[in-house]
Design a protein around this motif. Sequence first.
Motif, PDB file in Angstrom:
ATOM      1  N   ALA A  53      57.859 109.682  65.022  1.00 16.96           N
ATOM      2  CA  ALA A  53      56.658 110.480  64.715  1.00 16.96           C
ATOM      3  C   ALA A  53      55.778 109.744  63.708  1.00 16.96           C
ATOM      4  CB  ALA A  53      57.058 111.852  64.183  1.00 16.96           C
ATOM      5  N   VAL A  54      56.398 109.137  62.696  1.00 18.41           N
ATOM      6  CA  VAL A  54      55.616 108.406  61.685  1.00 18.41           C
ATOM      7  C   VAL A  54      54.951 107.178  62.314  1.00 18.41           C
ATOM      8  CG1 VAL A  54      55.721 107.122  59.509  1.00 18.41           C
ATOM      9  CG2 VAL A  54      57.035 109.238  59.785  1.00 18.41           C
ATOM     10  N   ARG A  55      55.642 106.523  63.226  1.00 25.43           N
ATOM     11  CA  ARG A  55      55.070 105.333  63.861  1.00 25.43           C
ATOM     12  C   ARG A  55      53.926 105.694  64.822  1.00 25.43           C
ATOM     13  NH1 ARG A  55      56.408 102.271  60.572  1.00 25.43           N
ATOM     14  NH2 ARG A  55      58.330 101.073  60.468  1.00 25.43           N
ATOM     15  N   THR A  56      54.019 106.843  65.472  1.00 26.31           N
ATOM     16  CA  THR A  56      53.038 107.150  66.518  1.00 26.31           C
ATOM     17  C   THR A  56      52.046 108.227  66.102  1.00 26.31           C
ATOM     18  OG1 THR A  56      54.546 108.776  67.491  1.00 26.31           O
ATOM     19  CG2 THR A  56      54.639 106.536  68.366  1.00 26.31           C
ATOM     20  N   GLY A  89      36.610 105.959  52.134  1.00 25.80           N
ATOM     21  CA  GLY A  89      36.283 105.128  50.974  1.00 25.80           C
ATOM     22  C   GLY A  89      37.488 104.802  50.109  1.00 25.80           C
ATOM     23  N   LEU A  90      38.614 105.480  50.359  1.00 28.26           N
ATOM     24  CA  LEU A  90      39.826 105.243  49.556  1.00 28.26           C
ATOM     25  C   LEU A  90      40.595 104.090  50.195  1.00 28.26           C
ATOM     26  CD1 LEU A  90      41.626 106.226  47.184  1.00 28.26           C
ATOM     27  CD2 LEU A  90      42.757 107.756  48.809  1.00 28.26           C
ATOM     28  N   LYS A  91      40.578 102.953  49.526  1.00 30.89           N
ATOM     29  CA  LYS A  91      41.194 101.744  50.085  1.00 30.89           C
ATOM     30  C   LYS A  91      42.716 101.801  49.976  1.00 30.89           C
ATOM     31  CE  LYS A  91      37.541  98.337  49.276  1.00 30.89           C
ATOM     32  NZ  LYS A  91      36.509  99.069  48.508  1.00 30.89           N
ATOM     33  N   TYR A  92      43.370 100.925  50.762  1.00 30.30           N
ATOM     34  CA  TYR A  92      44.805 100.739  50.641  1.00 30.30           C
ATOM     35  C   TYR A  92      45.111 100.286  49.215  1.00 30.30           C
ATOM     36  CZ  TYR A  92      49.529  99.287  52.025  1.00 30.30           C
ATOM     37  OH  TYR A  92      50.892  99.163  52.142  1.00 30.30           O
ATOM     38  N   GLN A 118      52.328 110.209  56.134  1.00 30.88           N
ATOM     39  CA  GLN A 118      52.337 108.817  56.579  1.00 30.88           C
ATOM     40  C   GLN A 118      52.245 108.758  58.103  1.00 30.88           C
ATOM     41  OE1 GLN A 118      53.322 105.763  54.350  1.00 30.88           O
ATOM     42  NE2 GLN A 118      52.222 107.179  53.017  1.00 30.88           N
ATOM     43  N   GLY A 119      51.482 107.791  58.586  1.00 33.76           N
ATOM     44  CA  GLY A 119      51.370 107.622  60.028  1.00 33.76           C
ATOM     45  C   GLY A 119      49.920 107.529  60.455  1.00 33.76           C
ATOM     46  N   ARG A 176      46.388 105.974  48.364  1.00 32.94           N
ATOM     47  CA  ARG A 176      46.623 105.427  49.698  1.00 32.94           C
ATOM     48  C   ARG A 176      47.726 104.373  49.596  1.00 32.94           C
ATOM     49  NH1 ARG A 176      41.833 105.441  53.772  1.00 32.94           N
ATOM     50  NH2 ARG A 176      43.042 105.583  55.685  1.00 32.94           N
ATOM     51  N   THR A 177      48.934 104.864  49.438  1.00 34.57           N
ATOM     52  CA  THR A 177      50.106 103.993  49.322  1.00 34.57           C
ATOM     53  C   THR A 177      51.223 104.613  50.139  1.00 34.57           C
ATOM     54  OG1 THR A 177      50.572 105.174  47.252  1.00 34.57           O
ATOM     55  CG2 THR A 177      49.609 102.976  47.058  1.00 34.57           C
ATOM     56  N   GLY A 178      52.296 103.889  50.284  1.00 41.20           N
ATOM     57  CA  GLY A 178      53.435 104.426  51.023  1.00 41.20           C
ATOM     58  C   GLY A 178      54.510 103.387  51.219  1.00 41.20           C
ATOM     59  N   TYR A 179      55.543 103.807  51.925  1.00 44.24           N
ATOM     60  CA  TYR A 179      56.752 102.974  52.005  1.00 44.24           C
ATOM     61  C   TYR A 179      57.267 102.999  53.438  1.00 44.24           C
ATOM     62  CZ  TYR A 179      61.254 101.270  50.016  1.00 44.24           C
ATOM     63  OH  TYR A 179      62.373 100.554  49.671  1.00 44.24           O
ATOM     64  N   THR A 180      56.315 103.060  54.390  1.00 41.62           N
ATOM     65  CA  THR A 180      56.726 103.219  55.785  1.00 41.62           C
ATOM     66  C   THR A 180      56.177 102.121  56.689  1.00 41.62           C
ATOM     67  OG1 THR A 180      54.773 104.569  56.290  1.00 41.62           O
ATOM     68  CG2 THR A 180      56.761 105.731  55.559  1.00 41.62           C
ATOM     69  N   GLY A 181      55.245 101.313  56.171  1.00 41.00           N
ATOM     70  CA  GLY A 181      54.589 100.332  57.029  1.00 41.00           C
ATOM     71  C   GLY A 181      53.415 100.902  57.792  1.00 41.00           C
ATOM     72  N   GLU A 182      53.121 102.185  57.582  1.00 42.68           N
ATOM     73  CA  GLU A 182      51.978 102.821  58.243  1.00 42.68           C
ATOM     74  C   GLU A 182      50.889 103.113  57.217  1.00 42.68           C
ATOM     75  OE1 GLU A 182      51.748 103.093  61.445  1.00 42.68           O
ATOM     76  OE2 GLU A 182      53.821 102.458  61.771  1.00 42.68           O
ATOM     77  N   ASP A 183      49.704 103.395  57.723  1.00 44.86           N
ATOM     78  CA  ASP A 183      48.665 103.959  56.873  1.00 44.86           C
ATOM     79  C   ASP A 183      49.165 105.325  56.395  1.00 44.86           C
ATOM     80  OD1 ASP A 183      46.262 104.395  55.600  1.00 44.86           O
ATOM     81  OD2 ASP A 183      45.183 104.985  57.409  1.00 44.86           O
ATOM     82  N   GLY A 184      48.763 105.711  55.197  1.00 42.08           N
ATOM     83  CA  GLY A 184      49.209 107.019  54.736  1.00 42.08           C
ATOM     84  C   GLY A 184      48.828 107.258  53.291  1.00 42.08           C
TER      85      GLY A 184
END
Lengths: 373, 126
Positions: free
Chosen positions: A41-44, A168-171, A150-151, A188-196
Amino acid sequence: MSSLRLTALDALHRALGATMTDFAGWDMPLRYGSEREEHLAVRTQAGLFDLSHMGEITVTGPQAGEMLDHALVGFVSALGVLRARYTMICAEDGGILDDLIVYRLREDAFLVVANASNAQRVLDELIARAKGFDAVVTDDRDTYALVAVQGPESTAILAKTTEADLPGLKYYAILPAQVAGRDVLLARTGYTGEDGFEIFCNPGDAEAVWQALTAAGEGHGLVPCGLSCRDTLRLEAGMPLYGHELSTDLTPFDAGLGRVVRFDKTTNEGAFVGRKALEKAAAEAEANPPRVLVGLVSEGKRVPRAEYTVVSADGAPIGRITSGAPSPTLGQPIAMAYVDAAHAAPGTTVAVDVRGKHEPVQVVALPFYKRAR
Amino acid sequence: MSNPQHLQYTKEHEWLTAAEDGVSTVGITKHAADALGDIVYVQLPEVGDDVTAGETCGELESTKSVSDLYSPVTGKVVEVNQDVLDDNSLVNSAPFEAGWLFKVQVESTDELLSADEYDALTNPQG
Protein backbone atom coordinates in the motif's frame (compact mmCIF):
# COMPACT_ATOMS: atom_id res chain seq x y z
CA MET A 1 1.30 -5.47 34.47
CA SER A 2 3.25 -4.19 31.54
CA SER A 3 5.25 -1.04 32.10
CA LEU A 4 5.43 -0.26 28.40
CA ARG A 5 4.80 3.33 27.36
CA LEU A 6 1.65 3.90 25.33
CA THR A 7 1.29 6.45 22.55
CA ALA A 8 -1.62 8.88 22.37
CA LEU A 9 -3.07 6.63 19.65
CA ASP A 10 -2.99 3.45 21.70
CA ALA A 11 -6.77 3.02 22.01
CA LEU A 12 -7.13 3.57 18.27
CA HIS A 13 -4.58 0.88 17.46
CA ARG A 14 -6.41 -1.59 19.65
CA ALA A 15 -9.76 -0.67 18.09
CA LEU A 16 -8.17 -1.30 14.68
CA GLY A 17 -7.10 -4.76 15.85
CA ALA A 18 -3.36 -4.12 15.68
CA THR A 19 -0.87 -6.74 16.76
CA MET A 20 1.23 -4.83 19.27
CA THR A 21 4.91 -5.29 20.06
CA ASP A 22 7.42 -4.00 22.60
CA PHE A 23 9.69 -1.61 20.75
CA ALA A 24 12.31 0.25 22.79
CA GLY A 25 10.01 0.30 25.80
CA TRP A 26 6.95 1.40 23.84
CA ASP A 27 3.91 -0.73 23.04
CA MET A 28 3.72 -0.12 19.30
CA PRO A 29 1.63 -1.50 16.43
CA LEU A 30 3.57 -4.21 14.60
CA ARG A 31 0.88 -4.68 11.96
CA TYR A 32 -2.87 -4.30 11.61
CA GLY A 33 -3.43 -7.12 9.10
CA SER A 34 -0.92 -8.42 6.59
CA GLU A 35 2.43 -6.62 6.75
CA ARG A 36 2.94 -7.46 3.07
CA GLU A 37 -0.26 -5.65 2.10
CA GLU A 38 0.68 -2.68 4.28
CA HIS A 39 4.07 -2.54 2.57
CA LEU A 40 2.59 -2.66 -0.92
CA ALA A 41 0.00 0.00 0.00
CA VAL A 42 2.84 2.41 0.85
CA ARG A 43 4.61 1.61 -2.42
CA THR A 44 1.51 2.00 -4.60
CA GLN A 45 -0.90 4.25 -2.65
CA ALA A 46 -0.39 5.33 0.94
CA GLY A 47 0.10 4.21 4.52
CA LEU A 48 -0.52 5.87 7.88
CA PHE A 49 1.98 5.35 10.70
CA ASP A 50 2.13 6.17 14.41
CA LEU A 51 5.76 7.09 15.13
CA SER A 52 5.18 8.69 18.50
CA HIS A 53 7.97 6.61 20.00
CA MET A 54 10.60 8.74 18.23
CA GLY A 55 12.55 11.02 20.58
CA GLU A 56 12.13 14.77 20.08
CA ILE A 57 14.67 17.12 21.62
CA THR A 58 14.57 20.88 21.13
CA VAL A 59 17.67 23.06 21.22
CA THR A 60 17.13 26.81 21.49
CA GLY A 61 19.21 29.89 22.16
CA PRO A 62 21.57 32.29 20.42
CA GLN A 63 24.25 29.58 20.18
CA ALA A 64 21.92 26.64 19.42
CA GLY A 65 23.46 26.13 15.97
CA GLU A 66 27.05 26.35 17.21
CA MET A 67 26.26 24.03 20.08
CA LEU A 68 24.89 21.42 17.64
CA ASP A 69 27.92 21.90 15.38
CA HIS A 70 30.02 20.98 18.42
CA ALA A 71 27.80 18.08 19.48
CA LEU A 72 27.01 16.45 16.11
CA VAL A 73 29.09 15.52 13.06
CA GLY A 74 26.94 17.67 10.74
CA PHE A 75 27.28 21.36 9.85
CA VAL A 76 23.98 22.20 11.51
CA SER A 77 24.35 25.98 11.74
CA ALA A 78 24.62 26.12 7.94
CA LEU A 79 21.13 24.66 7.61
CA GLY A 80 18.49 27.04 6.23
CA VAL A 81 15.50 27.89 8.41
CA LEU A 82 12.70 25.30 7.88
CA ARG A 83 15.10 22.82 6.29
CA ALA A 84 16.13 19.41 7.63
CA ARG A 85 19.28 17.29 7.57
CA TYR A 86 20.21 13.68 8.22
CA THR A 87 23.14 13.60 10.65
CA MET A 88 24.73 11.63 13.46
CA ILE A 89 25.98 12.03 17.01
CA CYS A 90 29.28 10.26 17.64
CA ALA A 91 31.31 9.45 20.74
CA GLU A 92 34.83 10.86 21.28
CA ASP A 93 36.19 7.65 19.72
CA GLY A 94 34.09 8.19 16.57
CA GLY A 95 31.56 5.44 17.30
CA ILE A 96 27.99 6.24 16.24
CA LEU A 97 25.71 6.99 19.22
CA ASP A 98 22.68 7.59 17.01
CA ASP A 99 21.56 8.79 13.63
CA LEU A 100 19.30 11.82 13.71
CA ILE A 101 17.14 14.15 11.69
CA VAL A 102 17.66 17.80 12.63
CA TYR A 103 15.04 20.36 11.60
CA ARG A 104 15.80 24.08 11.84
CA LEU A 105 12.56 25.63 13.09
CA ARG A 106 13.89 29.18 13.53
CA GLU A 107 17.24 30.95 13.39
CA ASP A 108 17.70 30.03 17.08
CA ALA A 109 15.67 26.82 17.41
CA PHE A 110 16.29 23.26 16.22
CA LEU A 111 14.25 20.07 16.58
CA VAL A 112 16.42 16.97 16.90
CA VAL A 113 14.67 13.64 16.32
CA ALA A 114 16.44 10.62 17.79
CA ASN A 115 15.62 6.93 17.59
CA ALA A 116 13.40 5.74 20.44
CA SER A 117 16.03 3.29 21.67
CA ASN A 118 18.70 6.02 21.87
CA ALA A 119 16.63 9.05 22.82
CA GLN A 120 17.73 9.14 26.47
CA ARG A 121 21.39 8.74 25.53
CA VAL A 122 21.15 11.50 22.92
CA LEU A 123 19.36 13.78 25.38
CA ASP A 124 21.99 13.19 28.08
CA GLU A 125 24.82 13.78 25.61
CA LEU A 126 23.31 16.97 24.24
CA ILE A 127 22.77 18.36 27.74
CA ALA A 128 26.40 17.55 28.61
CA ARG A 129 27.72 18.92 25.33
CA ALA A 130 25.71 22.17 25.69
CA LYS A 131 27.91 23.21 28.62
CA GLY A 132 29.59 26.52 27.83
CA PHE A 133 27.17 27.38 25.02
CA ASP A 134 24.31 29.86 25.25
CA ALA A 135 21.82 27.15 24.32
CA VAL A 136 19.10 25.23 26.13
CA VAL A 137 18.36 21.55 25.51
CA THR A 138 14.74 20.54 26.18
CA ASP A 139 13.34 17.03 26.43
CA ASP A 140 10.25 17.25 24.20
CA ARG A 141 9.46 13.55 23.99
CA ASP A 142 6.12 14.11 25.73
CA THR A 143 5.39 17.31 23.82
CA TYR A 144 4.89 15.65 20.48
CA ALA A 145 3.03 12.75 18.98
CA LEU A 146 4.23 11.86 15.48
CA VAL A 147 2.01 10.64 12.66
CA ALA A 148 3.37 9.88 9.18
CA VAL A 149 1.57 9.51 5.88
CA GLN A 150 3.80 7.91 3.27
CA GLY A 151 3.31 6.86 -0.33
CA PRO A 152 2.54 8.30 -3.76
CA GLU A 153 -0.99 9.35 -2.70
CA SER A 154 0.18 11.12 0.46
CA THR A 155 0.10 14.64 -1.01
CA ALA A 156 -3.44 14.22 -2.33
CA ILE A 157 -4.60 12.82 1.02
CA LEU A 158 -2.91 15.41 3.19
CA ALA A 159 -4.16 18.26 0.96
CA LYS A 160 -7.71 17.43 2.04
CA THR A 161 -6.83 18.15 5.68
CA THR A 162 -4.64 21.25 5.42
CA GLU A 163 -4.36 24.63 3.71
CA ALA A 164 -0.55 24.37 3.82
CA ASP A 165 1.37 24.84 0.58
CA LEU A 166 2.28 21.19 0.02
CA PRO A 167 3.77 21.61 -3.48
CA GLY A 168 5.97 24.35 -1.99
CA LEU A 169 7.17 22.10 0.85
CA LYS A 170 10.37 20.53 -0.43
CA TYR A 171 11.81 17.14 0.46
CA TYR A 172 13.65 17.52 3.81
CA ALA A 173 11.82 20.70 4.74
CA ILE A 174 9.38 21.53 7.58
CA LEU A 175 6.55 23.99 7.98
CA PRO A 176 4.37 25.11 10.90
CA ALA A 177 0.85 24.42 9.64
CA GLN A 178 -2.60 23.25 10.58
CA VAL A 179 -3.84 19.73 9.88
CA ALA A 180 -7.47 19.02 10.73
CA GLY A 181 -7.54 22.44 12.41
CA ARG A 182 -4.74 21.52 14.81
CA ASP A 183 -1.38 23.27 15.02
CA VAL A 184 1.34 20.93 13.81
CA LEU A 185 4.83 20.86 12.38
CA LEU A 186 4.55 19.39 8.91
CA ALA A 187 7.74 17.83 7.52
CA ARG A 188 8.36 16.27 4.14
CA THR A 189 10.52 13.46 5.48
CA GLY A 190 10.15 9.76 6.02
CA TYR A 191 11.76 6.37 6.25
CA THR A 192 10.04 4.40 3.51
CA GLY A 193 11.69 5.45 0.25
CA GLU A 194 8.43 7.11 -0.83
CA ASP A 195 7.27 10.69 -0.91
CA GLY A 196 5.49 11.47 2.33
CA PHE A 197 5.00 13.63 5.36
CA GLU A 198 5.70 13.44 9.07
CA ILE A 199 3.33 15.40 11.28
CA PHE A 200 4.49 16.45 14.74
CA CYS A 201 1.44 17.34 16.84
CA ASN A 202 0.29 17.73 20.41
CA PRO A 203 -0.50 14.25 21.78
CA GLY A 204 -3.99 15.52 22.58
CA ASP A 205 -4.49 16.26 18.88
CA ALA A 206 -3.05 13.01 17.55
CA GLU A 207 -6.35 11.16 17.36
CA ALA A 208 -8.05 14.02 15.49
CA VAL A 209 -5.14 14.18 13.03
CA TRP A 210 -5.15 10.41 12.53
CA GLN A 211 -8.92 10.29 12.02
CA ALA A 212 -8.88 13.22 9.59
CA LEU A 213 -6.17 11.53 7.53
CA THR A 214 -8.03 8.23 7.64
CA ALA A 215 -11.16 9.94 6.32
CA ALA A 216 -9.16 11.85 3.70
CA GLY A 217 -7.51 8.60 2.64
CA GLU A 218 -10.75 6.94 1.63
CA GLY A 219 -10.62 6.33 -2.10
CA HIS A 220 -6.82 6.74 -2.04
CA GLY A 221 -6.03 3.29 -0.68
CA LEU A 222 -4.67 4.59 2.63
CA VAL A 223 -4.19 1.86 5.22
CA PRO A 224 -2.79 1.97 8.77
CA CYS A 225 0.72 0.53 8.83
CA GLY A 226 2.84 -0.96 11.58
CA LEU A 227 6.53 -1.21 12.38
CA SER A 228 6.91 -4.50 10.51
CA CYS A 229 6.33 -2.97 7.08
CA ARG A 230 8.27 0.14 8.10
CA ASP A 231 11.28 -2.13 8.47
CA THR A 232 10.89 -3.82 5.06
CA LEU A 233 10.20 -0.45 3.39
CA ARG A 234 13.38 1.12 4.80
CA LEU A 235 15.38 -1.99 3.97
CA GLU A 236 14.28 -1.90 0.31
CA ALA A 237 15.19 1.79 0.30
CA GLY A 238 18.68 0.91 1.63
CA MET A 239 18.24 3.07 4.72
CA PRO A 240 20.31 2.13 7.77
CA LEU A 241 18.71 1.20 11.08
CA TYR A 242 20.46 1.86 14.38
CA GLY A 243 21.40 -1.39 16.09
CA HIS A 244 21.66 -3.11 12.71
CA GLU A 245 23.70 -1.14 10.18
CA LEU A 246 24.83 1.46 12.75
CA SER A 247 26.35 0.99 16.22
CA THR A 248 28.88 2.39 18.66
CA ASP A 249 31.40 -0.08 17.18
CA LEU A 250 31.29 1.67 13.81
CA THR A 251 32.22 5.16 12.69
CA PRO A 252 30.20 6.85 9.94
CA PHE A 253 33.09 5.95 7.58
CA ASP A 254 32.81 2.27 8.46
CA ALA A 255 29.10 2.49 7.66
CA GLY A 256 29.72 4.07 4.26
CA LEU A 257 28.15 7.29 5.49
CA GLY A 258 31.30 9.40 5.79
CA ARG A 259 29.57 12.13 3.80
CA VAL A 260 27.58 13.14 6.91
CA VAL A 261 30.81 14.09 8.69
CA ARG A 262 31.49 17.74 7.94
CA PHE A 263 35.15 18.49 8.56
CA ASP A 264 34.55 21.81 6.76
CA LYS A 265 32.55 23.36 9.62
CA THR A 266 33.53 26.96 10.26
CA THR A 267 32.07 27.23 13.79
CA ASN A 268 34.06 26.43 16.95
CA GLU A 269 37.23 26.59 14.82
CA GLY A 270 36.11 23.37 13.19
CA ALA A 271 36.23 21.41 16.44
CA PHE A 272 33.48 18.92 17.29
CA VAL A 273 33.10 15.85 19.48
CA GLY A 274 34.84 12.92 17.81
CA ARG A 275 36.69 14.95 15.18
CA LYS A 276 40.14 13.54 15.90
CA ALA A 277 38.99 9.91 15.81
CA LEU A 278 36.88 10.53 12.72
CA GLU A 279 39.81 12.09 10.81
CA LYS A 280 41.74 8.92 11.53
CA ALA A 281 38.79 6.76 10.46
CA ALA A 282 38.45 8.74 7.23
CA ALA A 283 42.13 8.26 6.40
CA GLU A 284 41.93 4.53 7.16
CA ALA A 285 38.81 4.13 5.04
CA GLU A 286 40.68 5.80 2.18
CA ALA A 287 43.88 3.75 2.49
CA ASN A 288 42.51 0.40 3.56
CA PRO A 289 38.78 0.03 2.92
CA PRO A 290 37.09 -1.72 5.81
CA ARG A 291 34.16 -4.00 5.35
CA VAL A 292 31.65 -2.41 3.02
CA LEU A 293 27.90 -2.20 3.44
CA VAL A 294 26.33 -3.95 0.44
CA GLY A 295 22.98 -5.24 -0.71
CA LEU A 296 22.39 -8.96 -1.21
CA VAL A 297 19.63 -10.56 -3.24
CA SER A 298 18.76 -14.25 -3.03
CA GLU A 299 17.22 -16.40 -5.73
CA GLY A 300 16.00 -18.83 -3.06
CA LYS A 301 13.20 -18.44 -0.57
CA ARG A 302 15.18 -18.67 2.66
CA VAL A 303 15.81 -15.29 4.17
CA PRO A 304 19.29 -14.14 5.21
CA ARG A 305 18.71 -12.56 8.61
CA ALA A 306 20.65 -10.26 10.91
CA GLU A 307 23.80 -11.84 12.36
CA TYR A 308 24.00 -14.65 9.78
CA THR A 309 27.50 -15.13 8.37
CA VAL A 310 28.30 -14.22 4.78
CA VAL A 311 30.78 -16.60 3.16
CA SER A 312 32.77 -16.51 -0.07
CA ALA A 313 32.22 -18.94 -2.95
CA ASP A 314 34.79 -21.26 -1.30
CA GLY A 315 33.09 -21.07 2.10
CA ALA A 316 35.37 -18.65 3.98
CA PRO A 317 33.64 -16.13 6.29
CA ILE A 318 33.74 -12.68 4.69
CA GLY A 319 31.09 -10.72 6.54
CA ARG A 320 27.79 -10.65 8.36
CA ILE A 321 24.20 -9.76 7.62
CA THR A 322 22.88 -6.66 9.37
CA SER A 323 19.24 -6.77 8.17
CA GLY A 324 17.32 -9.20 6.01
CA ALA A 325 13.73 -9.77 4.97
CA PRO A 326 11.60 -11.05 2.14
CA SER A 327 11.13 -8.04 -0.13
CA PRO A 328 7.46 -7.58 -1.00
CA THR A 329 8.38 -5.33 -3.93
CA LEU A 330 11.07 -7.57 -5.45
CA GLY A 331 9.39 -10.85 -4.50
CA GLN A 332 12.66 -12.32 -3.23
CA PRO A 333 14.74 -12.19 -0.05
CA ILE A 334 17.03 -9.17 0.34
CA ALA A 335 19.58 -8.24 2.96
CA MET A 336 22.17 -5.67 3.88
CA ALA A 337 25.55 -6.93 5.01
CA TYR A 338 29.03 -5.76 5.86
CA VAL A 339 31.42 -7.75 3.65
CA ASP A 340 35.17 -7.59 2.99
CA ALA A 341 35.92 -5.01 0.31
CA ALA A 342 37.30 -7.71 -2.00
CA HIS A 343 33.81 -9.24 -2.29
CA ALA A 344 31.79 -6.02 -2.36
CA ALA A 345 31.52 -5.38 -6.09
CA PRO A 346 27.96 -5.56 -7.48
CA GLY A 347 27.55 -8.79 -9.41
CA THR A 348 29.77 -10.83 -7.09
CA THR A 349 28.24 -14.12 -6.05
CA VAL A 350 28.72 -14.97 -2.39
CA ALA A 351 26.68 -17.11 0.01
CA VAL A 352 24.93 -16.81 3.33
CA ASP A 353 25.08 -19.46 6.00
CA VAL A 354 21.36 -20.00 6.63
CA ARG A 355 21.22 -22.31 9.61
CA GLY A 356 24.06 -24.48 8.31
CA LYS A 357 23.23 -24.39 4.60
CA HIS A 358 25.06 -22.07 2.22
CA GLU A 359 22.48 -20.18 0.17
CA PRO A 360 23.95 -18.37 -2.84
CA VAL A 361 23.26 -14.62 -2.98
CA GLN A 362 24.35 -11.87 -5.30
CA VAL A 363 25.90 -8.56 -4.28
CA VAL A 364 23.90 -5.62 -5.63
CA ALA A 365 24.17 -1.85 -5.35
CA LEU A 366 21.99 -0.19 -2.71
CA PRO A 367 19.18 0.75 -2.62
CA PHE A 368 17.14 -2.24 -3.74
CA TYR A 369 14.24 0.05 -4.56
CA LYS A 370 14.17 3.63 -5.76
CA ARG A 371 10.90 5.40 -6.45
CA ALA A 372 10.31 6.96 -9.84
CA ARG A 373 10.36 10.75 -9.55
CA MET B 1 -13.22 -19.97 19.84
CA SER B 2 -11.28 -20.30 16.63
CA ASN B 3 -9.79 -23.66 17.56
CA PRO B 4 -11.88 -26.56 16.20
CA GLN B 5 -13.17 -28.90 18.91
CA HIS B 6 -12.46 -32.09 16.95
CA LEU B 7 -8.68 -31.54 16.81
CA GLN B 8 -5.94 -32.14 19.33
CA TYR B 9 -3.15 -29.65 19.96
CA THR B 10 0.42 -29.28 21.18
CA LYS B 11 1.95 -26.57 23.31
CA GLU B 12 4.09 -25.75 20.28
CA HIS B 13 0.88 -24.78 18.41
CA GLU B 14 0.52 -27.74 16.06
CA TRP B 15 -2.82 -29.42 15.55
CA LEU B 16 -3.53 -33.06 14.79
CA THR B 17 -6.62 -34.90 13.52
CA ALA B 18 -7.83 -38.14 15.03
CA ALA B 19 -6.22 -40.99 13.09
CA GLU B 20 -8.21 -42.51 10.25
CA ASP B 21 -6.75 -45.90 9.26
CA GLY B 22 -3.82 -44.89 11.44
CA VAL B 23 -3.15 -41.66 9.52
CA SER B 24 -3.39 -38.20 11.09
CA THR B 25 -3.12 -34.78 9.48
CA VAL B 26 -0.84 -32.15 11.02
CA GLY B 27 -0.93 -28.37 10.76
CA ILE B 28 -0.26 -25.26 12.80
CA THR B 29 -2.97 -23.33 14.61
CA LYS B 30 -4.44 -19.98 13.64
CA HIS B 31 -2.91 -18.59 16.82
CA ALA B 32 0.55 -19.61 15.59
CA ALA B 33 -0.06 -18.42 12.03
CA ASP B 34 -1.28 -15.04 13.28
CA ALA B 35 1.73 -14.69 15.57
CA LEU B 36 4.17 -15.50 12.77
CA GLY B 37 2.67 -13.05 10.30
CA ASP B 38 2.95 -13.53 6.54
CA ILE B 39 4.67 -16.86 5.95
CA VAL B 40 7.17 -16.73 3.10
CA TYR B 41 8.92 -20.09 3.28
CA VAL B 42 7.76 -23.53 4.35
CA GLN B 43 10.03 -26.54 4.69
CA LEU B 44 8.23 -29.82 5.34
CA PRO B 45 9.48 -33.36 5.89
CA GLU B 46 9.42 -35.58 2.80
CA VAL B 47 7.16 -38.52 2.14
CA GLY B 48 8.78 -41.58 3.74
CA ASP B 49 10.61 -39.58 6.41
CA ASP B 50 10.37 -40.78 9.97
CA VAL B 51 9.29 -38.04 12.36
CA THR B 52 9.50 -38.09 16.14
CA ALA B 53 7.05 -36.53 18.56
CA GLY B 54 8.44 -33.31 20.02
CA GLU B 55 11.32 -33.08 17.53
CA THR B 56 11.73 -30.59 14.70
CA CYS B 57 10.68 -31.80 11.26
CA GLY B 58 10.51 -28.58 9.29
CA GLU B 59 10.64 -24.83 9.28
CA LEU B 60 8.24 -21.94 8.86
CA GLU B 61 9.73 -18.61 7.88
CA SER B 62 7.78 -15.37 8.08
CA THR B 63 8.67 -11.78 7.31
CA LYS B 64 10.15 -11.28 10.74
CA SER B 65 11.23 -14.66 12.03
CA VAL B 66 11.98 -18.33 11.56
CA SER B 67 10.16 -21.00 13.57
CA ASP B 68 10.83 -24.68 13.86
CA LEU B 69 7.99 -27.03 13.05
CA TYR B 70 7.68 -29.78 15.66
CA SER B 71 6.04 -33.09 14.96
CA PRO B 72 3.24 -33.86 17.41
CA VAL B 73 3.56 -37.57 16.63
CA THR B 74 6.06 -40.32 16.01
CA GLY B 75 5.54 -42.10 12.72
CA LYS B 76 6.16 -42.09 8.98
CA VAL B 77 5.19 -39.21 6.69
CA VAL B 78 2.78 -40.44 4.00
CA GLU B 79 1.83 -37.17 2.30
CA VAL B 80 2.86 -33.52 2.30
CA ASN B 81 0.66 -30.62 1.24
CA GLN B 82 2.08 -29.57 -2.12
CA ASP B 83 -0.43 -26.70 -2.30
CA VAL B 84 1.19 -25.14 0.77
CA LEU B 85 4.67 -25.54 -0.69
CA ASP B 86 3.42 -23.79 -3.84
CA ASP B 87 1.47 -21.10 -1.98
CA ASN B 88 2.77 -20.48 1.55
CA SER B 89 -0.02 -18.00 2.27
CA LEU B 90 -2.48 -20.90 2.70
CA VAL B 91 -1.02 -21.37 6.18
CA ASN B 92 -2.11 -17.84 7.06
CA SER B 93 -5.45 -17.86 5.27
CA ALA B 94 -6.70 -21.36 6.18
CA PRO B 95 -4.48 -22.90 8.87
CA PHE B 96 -7.04 -25.55 9.85
CA GLU B 97 -8.15 -26.43 6.31
CA ALA B 98 -6.28 -25.91 3.04
CA GLY B 99 -3.17 -24.90 5.00
CA TRP B 100 -2.59 -28.35 6.55
CA LEU B 101 1.06 -29.41 6.38
CA PHE B 102 1.57 -33.18 6.29
CA LYS B 103 -0.05 -36.56 6.97
CA VAL B 104 1.62 -39.18 9.06
CA GLN B 105 1.15 -42.90 9.77
CA VAL B 106 1.00 -42.67 13.55
CA GLU B 107 3.04 -44.93 15.79
CA SER B 108 2.68 -42.90 18.97
CA THR B 109 1.92 -39.40 20.14
CA ASP B 110 3.17 -37.16 22.90
CA GLU B 111 0.70 -35.88 25.41
CA LEU B 112 -1.74 -33.73 23.45
CA LEU B 113 -4.13 -30.98 24.48
CA SER B 114 -7.85 -30.84 23.92
CA ALA B 115 -9.32 -27.79 22.19
CA ASP B 116 -10.42 -26.42 25.58
CA GLU B 117 -6.97 -26.92 27.07
CA TYR B 118 -5.36 -25.25 24.06
CA ASP B 119 -7.83 -22.34 24.28
CA ALA B 120 -6.82 -21.89 27.90
CA LEU B 121 -3.15 -21.94 26.94
CA THR B 122 -3.42 -19.36 24.18
CA ASN B 123 -6.09 -17.15 25.68
CA PRO B 124 -5.60 -17.29 29.45
CA GLN B 125 -8.05 -14.43 30.08
CA GLY B 126 -10.76 -16.55 28.47
